[in-house]
Design an enzyme around this catalytic site. Structure first.
Site, short mmCIF file in Angstrom:
data_model
loop_
_atom_site.label_atom_id
_atom_site.label_comp_id
_atom_site.label_asym_id
_atom_site.label_seq_id
_atom_site.Cartn_x
_atom_site.Cartn_y
_atom_site.Cartn_z
N ARG A 122 31.49 46.67 40.85
CA ARG A 122 32.78 47.09 40.15
C ARG A 122 32.67 48.05 39.12
O ARG A 122 31.84 47.88 38.10
CB ARG A 122 33.35 45.72 39.85
CG ARG A 122 34.85 46.23 39.15
CD ARG A 122 36.04 46.92 40.17
NE ARG A 122 37.29 46.52 39.55
CZ ARG A 122 37.86 47.28 38.71
NH1 ARG A 122 37.04 48.34 38.06
NH2 ARG A 122 39.03 47.18 38.25
N ARG B 214 30.99 40.09 41.16
CA ARG B 214 30.71 41.66 41.46
C ARG B 214 29.82 41.73 40.15
O ARG B 214 30.18 41.74 39.11
CB ARG B 214 31.69 42.37 41.48
CG ARG B 214 32.21 42.09 42.84
CD ARG B 214 33.62 43.09 43.02
NE ARG B 214 34.51 42.97 42.19
CZ ARG B 214 36.08 43.27 41.82
NH1 ARG B 214 36.19 44.00 43.06
NH2 ARG B 214 36.75 43.07 41.07
N GLU C 220 45.06 50.82 44.20
CA GLU C 220 44.94 49.76 45.27
C GLU C 220 44.86 50.65 46.67
O GLU C 220 45.49 51.61 46.67
CB GLU C 220 45.80 48.51 45.51
CG GLU C 220 45.55 47.82 44.20
CD GLU C 220 44.22 47.14 44.05
OE1 GLU C 220 43.58 46.64 45.12
OE2 GLU C 220 43.74 46.67 42.92
#
Length: 145
Positions: free
Chosen positions: A36, A78, A44
């Site tokens: 990330r 992540r 998004e």
């Protein structure tokens, strides 16, 4: 946009997947690591410019060798990191192109805010919209907005 990490990176590999505008999969030492991008938040997928942000990240990284400065883990496990390709800070490049926000809640380096201000002034990318919705607001349930 000159800021780059002080060292080559804690993880080196090849980008084998682009999940969205701020998340990639890096193949390093025979394993896939989900990364990330630190200090930014891209639209998004279902949001305006979400597809463009993902495509821009793919254009900059897919099948390319990257270095990732590991900055910890998020709540989903992540790796959070600053990604560079040939010394270029990809996180910062996305903000400068108007395809991601400086995630002010997590920004450590002021260059991200400077790049965002310049993109907004030039109406680049998502800043062409007079009232772009930050992804953290878009993700919030409708009743909580």
């Amino acid at each position: 946009m000159a800021w780059t990490p002080a060292f080559a990176g804690d993880l080196a590999g090849t980008v084998v997947g682009v999940v969205d505008g701020d998340t990639i999969d890096v193949l390093a030492d025979g394993r896939s690591v989900r990364v990330r991008l630190a200090e930014i938040d891209a639209p998004e997928r279902r949001q305006a410019f979400g597809t463009k942000a993902r495509q821009a990240l793919a254009d900059l990284t897919f099948h390319r060798a990257v270095a990732v400065v590991d900055e910890g883990r998020d709540r989903y496990g992540r790796t959070i990191g600053t990604v560079t390709v040939d010394g270029r800070n990809i996180n910062l490049a996305l903000v400068a192109a108007g395809l991601a926000w400086a995630y002010t809640r997590y920004v450590v380096h002021p260059e991200y805010v400077t790049a965002q201000d310049a993109a907004r002034a030039a109406k680049r990318g998502l800043w062409a919209d007079p009232h772009p919705t930050p992804p953290w607001d878009f993700r919030r349930p409708a009743g909580a907005r």
